[in-house]
Design a protein around this motif. Structure first.
Motif, PDB file in Angstrom:
ATOM      1  N   ILE A   6       6.827  -2.441   6.927  1.00 57.98           N
ATOM      2  CA  ILE A   6       5.380  -2.520   6.771  1.00 57.98           C
ATOM      3  C   ILE A   6       4.733  -1.495   7.686  1.00 57.98           C
ATOM      4  O   ILE A   6       5.045  -1.411   8.864  1.00 57.98           O
ATOM      5  N   VAL A   7       3.843  -0.692   7.091  1.00 56.65           N
ATOM      6  CA  VAL A   7       3.159   0.374   7.820  1.00 56.65           C
ATOM      7  C   VAL A   7       1.675   0.342   7.486  1.00 56.65           C
ATOM      8  O   VAL A   7       1.258  -0.236   6.487  1.00 56.65           O
ATOM      9  N   GLU A   8       0.893   0.976   8.324  1.00 57.96           N
ATOM     10  CA  GLU A   8      -0.526   1.179   8.053  1.00 57.96           C
ATOM     11  C   GLU A   8      -0.654   2.501   7.303  1.00 57.96           C
ATOM     12  O   GLU A   8      -0.046   3.498   7.687  1.00 57.96           O
ATOM     13  N   ARG A   9      -1.425   2.492   6.232  1.00 61.05           N
ATOM     14  CA  ARG A   9      -1.603   3.708   5.443  1.00 61.05           C
ATOM     15  C   ARG A   9      -3.085   3.866   5.105  1.00 61.05           C
ATOM     16  O   ARG A   9      -3.770   2.881   4.848  1.00 61.05           O
ATOM     17  N   ASN A  10      -3.557   5.094   5.097  1.00 62.65           N
ATOM     18  CA  ASN A  10      -4.954   5.356   4.794  1.00 62.65           C
ATOM     19  C   ASN A  10      -5.262   4.893   3.378  1.00 62.65           C
ATOM     20  O   ASN A  10      -4.550   5.231   2.433  1.00 62.65           O
ATOM     21  N   ILE A  11      -6.315   4.111   3.246  1.00 63.39           N
ATOM     22  CA  ILE A  11      -6.670   3.530   1.952  1.00 63.39           C
ATOM     23  C   ILE A  11      -6.951   4.601   0.904  1.00 63.39           C
ATOM     24  O   ILE A  11      -6.694   4.410  -0.281  1.00 63.39           O
ATOM     25  N   THR A  12      -7.437   5.755   1.324  1.00 63.49           N
ATOM     26  CA  THR A  12      -7.745   6.817   0.346  1.00 63.49           C
ATOM     27  C   THR A  12      -6.484   7.430  -0.252  1.00 63.49           C
ATOM     28  O   THR A  12      -6.563   8.115  -1.265  1.00 63.49           O
ATOM     29  N   PRO A  44       1.576  -7.611   2.722  1.00 58.69           N
ATOM     30  CA  PRO A  44       1.126  -6.233   2.531  1.00 58.69           C
ATOM     31  C   PRO A  44       1.026  -5.851   1.056  1.00 58.69           C
ATOM     32  O   PRO A  44       1.590  -6.502   0.184  1.00 58.69           O
ATOM     33  N   VAL A  45       0.310  -4.783   0.811  1.00 59.86           N
ATOM     34  CA  VAL A  45       0.222  -4.189  -0.519  1.00 59.86           C
ATOM     35  C   VAL A  45       1.549  -3.459  -0.760  1.00 59.86           C
ATOM     36  O   VAL A  45       2.018  -2.720   0.108  1.00 59.86           O
TER      37      VAL A  45
END
Length: 82
Positions: A6-12, A44-45
């Motif tokens: 699981i990572v954080e990713r820019n929504i754009t 997560p997505v």
């Protein structure tokens, strides 16, 4: 197919799967938001390598709303690899 960390990713950088048959009402998005606020982002997505949302379109929509409302740019995702 394996699920990545699981990572954080820019929504754009995420894009909805065009063939997604499910839609979410404003009420459902508010419920998702309340759940995330209460329990955190526990689910997560799921995204493909190129950022297409495979599962979690409602959570992705909530991330987009948060970006507009508060400038939060990231969303918790789990990349699915081959």
């Amino acid at each position: 197919m394996s699920i990545g960390q699981i990572v954080e990713r820019n929504i754009t950088s995420l894009k909805a799967y065009a063939g997604n048959a499910r839609t979410h009402s404003k009420k459902q998005i508010k419920q998702i938001a309340a759940s995330i606020e209460r329990f955190g982002f526990t689910n997560p997505v799921l995204v493909s390598d190129d950022g297409e949302i495979i599962a979690g379109h409602g959570r992705g929509l909530r991330c987009e709303i948060a970006r507009v409302e508060s400038g939060a740019n990231n969303c918790a995702v789990a990349p699915l690899g081959s």
